[in-house]
Design a protein around this motif. Sequence first.
Motif, short mmCIF file in Angstrom:
data_model
loop_
_atom_site.label_atom_id
_atom_site.label_comp_id
_atom_site.label_asym_id
_atom_site.label_seq_id
_atom_site.Cartn_x
_atom_site.Cartn_y
_atom_site.Cartn_z
N ILE A 1 0.88 -1.19 0.00
CA ILE A 1 0.00 0.00 0.00
C ILE A 1 0.91 1.22 0.00
O ILE A 1 1.24 1.79 1.04
N THR A 2 1.35 1.59 -1.21
CA THR A 2 2.30 2.70 -1.37
C THR A 2 1.53 4.01 -1.42
O THR A 2 0.29 4.03 -1.44
N ASN A 3 2.29 5.09 -1.53
CA ASN A 3 1.67 6.41 -1.66
C ASN A 3 0.80 6.46 -2.92
O ASN A 3 -0.28 7.05 -2.94
N ARG A 4 1.29 5.80 -3.96
CA ARG A 4 0.56 5.80 -5.23
C ARG A 4 -0.80 5.09 -5.08
O ARG A 4 -1.81 5.52 -5.64
N VAL A 5 -0.80 4.01 -4.29
CA VAL A 5 -2.07 3.27 -4.06
C VAL A 5 -3.06 4.17 -3.31
O VAL A 5 -4.23 4.27 -3.68
#
Length: 699
Positions: free
Chosen positions: A164-168
Amino acid sequence: MNANILQTPIDYLKGVGPNRADLLRKELGIHTYQDLVNFFPNRYLDKTRFYKINELQRNSAEVQVVGKITHIRSVEQKRGKRLVADFIDDTGKMELVWFRGQKWIRENLKINTPYVIFGKTNWFNGLFSMPHPEMELVEEYKKQLRTAMQPIYPSTEKLAKSGITNRVINKLMQQLFIEIKGKFYDTLSEEITSELKLIPKAEAVFNIHFPQSQELLAKAQFRLKFEELFYIQLQLLIKNMLQKQKIKGFVFEEIGQNFSEFYSNHLPFELTGAQKRVIKEIRADLGSGAQMNRLLQGDVGSGKTIVALMSMFIALDNGFQACLMAPTEILTIQHYNGLVELCKDLDTSIYLLTGSSKTKARREIHEKLENGEIDILIGTHALLEDKVKFKNLGLAVIDEQHRFGVAQRARLWRKNQMPPHILVMTATPIPRTLAMSLYGDLDISVIDELPPGRKPIKTVHRYDSNRLKVFAFIKDEIKKGRQVYVVYPLIQESEKMDYKDLMDGYESIAREFPNEQISIVHGQMKSDAKDYEMDRFVRGETQIMVATTVIEVGVNVPNASVMIIESAERFGLSQLHQLRGRVGRGAEQSFCILMTGHKLSNDSKTRLETMTATNDGFEIAEVDLKLRGPGDIMGTQQSGVLNLKIADIVKDNEILKLARHHAMRILKEDPSLSLEKNKVLRFTYAQLAKHKNIWNYIS
């Protein structure tokens, strides 16, 4: 908008699913759509410009470039391989590098197709490279609901590991705004929004997550910070107002024998203007018919105790009893001795109750308290016990409020049919912004001047290499008949820290001062041994007191004129200030010497510079707040009150003052928020009171 959609569990948002939902709940406290809307970025990357390869600087900044991949290859290295792609635009060439996930990346990269890449650059072998860049095809990039200012959200290790990255988060936020169609009710009145030129709520929420420009981001942040602080202040002010309306207080109309006799004939010194002002404020409260809840702030040695005693005399003159509660036995005993000394020529009965009071003494106190023979009872938490019953408690003074929880304060209320008036004292000055947020429901009085004739303490910082000069200075002061404190941060040698410990220090001082008597006091000594040593110092039988911070609050020795603080970099600012306040109590010039090694962190330097620059506890508290933040200063009991989502009471104190000003002005004109123009404020406030958490409803 339909507020119900915001209460939808986060599991139902497209792209989330049960596993991600579970992680979002556990790691970030995001349970509903509402929580996600109010999950604010903590910084932004400026993607307002695209760089050409020939414009890149050797500064490892994060940059954004548009270009094409012309060639991909694997390069052997000491351990394993790295994947390298040649990336070009019309001005030059650079390399993109991957050390992990090479197989998947290689299969998905497209040759000679325009990409937008973003990341940190390195300069190596005459060429710029970018490891693990963020990449997006230009045609995809153009389709996205996006912003040139890219939000970066708070994260945790667990989220990062679970992909769950910043992009997600960013994609989920886009999906959320598509589903709720960006409609939000405004939660501030038209009067406030037009006067402060605030952007509408919907625009603010959109621009906090997808800022369209630097200017719009600034307006969105201001709007949401103001709103958060405004409702907190409104809540506190209404609580104060209701308390005054609902909770009736004893009316103390009489200023009688006790007060007048003490003021005219037994005051040890002329009251300062600040003390007189504060006594007037307290007198007005005590005569108002509403229960007093007042916070009395004053620096070390500003004379709060006299103000507390004179307030207690007002209770006595109206036929009531008073009590004073302090957090430690040492402080309680000091208060007791001080008040007994001040009242020695008056007919006032003062008793002391602590955890170590003997059963027989306790029994006598319980009896005399109930039949009204005790005027003033001074004690520790022992005062809160159910067995302690007053005949008619009219005023409770609480010293060092932040060490007592709200529940303990409430127990004092129940010591009478009608709750007693409450005066809370603190010698740890609280910055105004923090006081307004934590104690906004209390009325605040400040004693901001010291009694006349007090000489400011001279504070200097000395390195260990100057120790011999410091010893020579101590010898001179002792020759003049003065006494000296030497304070250490540790009791025994710590393996991890090479700070001078107390026993080491005691031995070196004993060697250096063979003809002087030395007291030693630390937290591991038994109470009576500690009292014996302190007593010797108070009576002047010993010239030097070697101690740990147990003397931070407590002993009052006017003849002690020097405070040496060893390893001063180990202490917090407020602790250094409290320790310094142990000297400077007599008429002689006093000194505080901060001893440190040469290796100092930036925060330590700031603390030491602040201590040498000012004696003003409020200035010191402001610096302390900037260094440590509100939670640390107030301790765990209070810090939960300020669980702010977007505002920061240190950085945003101007917005806080503005919010309080508007909240006060509105309540002055419309205390029940019943006017049509305040309808939206009344509705929002009612939701807030229901949910307890401000952001559960502000949308």
